[in-house]
Scaffold this active site. Sequence first.
Site, short mmCIF file in Angstrom:
data_model
loop_
_atom_site.label_atom_id
_atom_site.label_comp_id
_atom_site.label_asym_id
_atom_site.label_seq_id
_atom_site.Cartn_x
_atom_site.Cartn_y
_atom_site.Cartn_z
N LYS A 92 -1.18 2.04 -7.64
CA LYS A 92 -0.85 2.10 -6.22
C LYS A 92 -1.91 1.31 -5.45
O LYS A 92 -3.10 1.66 -5.45
CB LYS A 92 -0.81 3.55 -5.74
CG LYS A 92 -0.51 3.65 -4.24
CD LYS A 92 -0.27 5.05 -3.78
CE LYS A 92 -0.02 5.06 -2.28
NZ LYS A 92 0.21 6.41 -1.77
N ARG A 110 3.79 4.62 7.72
CA ARG A 110 2.82 5.37 8.54
C ARG A 110 3.47 5.80 9.85
O ARG A 110 3.14 6.85 10.39
CB ARG A 110 1.57 4.52 8.76
CG ARG A 110 0.99 4.00 7.43
CD ARG A 110 -0.38 4.49 7.09
NE ARG A 110 -0.68 4.23 5.69
CZ ARG A 110 -1.66 3.43 5.23
NH1 ARG A 110 -2.46 2.82 6.08
NH2 ARG A 110 -1.84 3.27 3.94
N ARG A 159 -7.49 2.94 3.04
CA ARG A 159 -7.59 3.77 1.84
C ARG A 159 -8.22 3.01 0.67
O ARG A 159 -7.96 3.28 -0.48
CB ARG A 159 -6.20 4.23 1.42
CG ARG A 159 -5.38 4.92 2.49
CD ARG A 159 -4.21 5.66 1.88
NE ARG A 159 -3.18 6.02 2.84
CZ ARG A 159 -3.30 7.02 3.73
NH1 ARG A 159 -4.40 7.74 3.78
NH2 ARG A 159 -2.30 7.29 4.56
N GLU A 183 -5.13 2.04 -14.89
CA GLU A 183 -4.74 3.29 -14.22
C GLU A 183 -3.53 3.93 -14.92
O GLU A 183 -3.48 5.14 -15.12
CB GLU A 183 -4.38 3.02 -12.75
CG GLU A 183 -5.56 2.74 -11.84
CD GLU A 183 -6.21 4.02 -11.29
OE1 GLU A 183 -5.76 5.13 -11.62
OE2 GLU A 183 -7.18 3.88 -10.52
N LYS A 235 3.36 0.32 -7.31
CA LYS A 235 3.71 0.41 -5.89
C LYS A 235 2.73 -0.41 -5.05
O LYS A 235 1.53 -0.25 -5.27
CB LYS A 235 3.64 1.88 -5.48
CG LYS A 235 3.89 2.15 -4.02
CD LYS A 235 3.63 3.59 -3.71
CE LYS A 235 3.76 3.77 -2.21
NZ LYS A 235 3.41 5.09 -1.79
N SER A 247 8.18 0.76 2.35
CA SER A 247 8.71 0.63 3.70
C SER A 247 8.63 -0.80 4.25
O SER A 247 9.56 -1.26 4.91
CB SER A 247 7.96 1.59 4.63
OG SER A 247 6.56 1.36 4.57
#
Length: 331
Positions: free
Chosen positions: A198, A208, A219, A235, A250, A276
Amino acid sequence: MSTFPERRLRRTRRTPAMRRLSTEHHLVAAQLVLPVFVKEGIDEALPIASMPGVMQHPIEAIASVVTDAADAGVGGIMLFGVPAVRDAEGSGAVADDGILNRAIRAARDAAQGRITVQADLCLDEFTDHGHCGLLAADGSVDNDATLEVYARMALAQARAGAEVLGLSGMMDGQVAVIRAALDGAGHTDVALLAYSAKYASAYYGPFRDAVESTLQGDRRTYQLDPANGREGVAEAMQDIAEGADYVMVKPAGPYLDVLVRVADAATVPVWAYQVSGEYAMIELAARAGAIDRERTIAESLVGIRRAGADVILTYWAREVAEWIRAGKDFA
Ligand code: PBG
């Protein structure tokens, strides 16, 4: 004498029926998952300005959203909660009567086993600072303190009836800690979807808005650097070792190279999230008359599938499932 090679490659592309014969990848409704936003304290659906066509739903509407998606043949719904009140610890995430846990119950009742009920497991919608975890005194995100809250959130979601938990917080060790907590409480059948690769992405912008995020800053101390491909594979491998049932890449479209590499290396099904911003770009470009909406949607999704995704989360899941049902063909 011909100057062409022996095998003429255009032969198999001549007619739609010939092209269908050679199609390598198909979209499958049962492997599409619809993200759904549930907002506390509203009594009718509210449009999300930056995501034309996507709504925040009141809890009362969840049953019909689930039934409609199931009727279309969609494989799952991924629930996101938008609470009325937020605090530093994200208490609404672990409360059995928190908006997301109530939505899971409503979805589970309506689903009747026809569609899988999935829930986002992350604190960002529930914290007043908007980060995915608890903050330490110095303002950094405290990995290990957050894991303890994630374990309690997982138990609340399992009690509510979620079948797949979407671990999207990017804390180290989250898969192992949540698996152990669930197993210890007898929830051995609840599956874990690890949002493994991610990225710290600008493509989450419209989301958001959708969850009314309060985040200041970014982040980047827990999500991946967009420049790093190898780290995405690392990961995913670590999450599989910790017990993930599925791993995810993602965003999807801008990270197809990572998807190829994760799909090559993974020993579990690979999911991708068409986020999104990917949704908004196509919707807005189509509204501006710059592209053909349906063909671009289909092409964006088949590209994700071609790169190696088994399951795709997409805001178009229901519409595309209906196209598939109707036998719509872009050949
Ligand atoms: C975190 C979460 C995010 C998205 C899904 N889960 C936001 C983030 O990490 O900032 C983004 C999804 C999208 O953009 O469609 N709970």
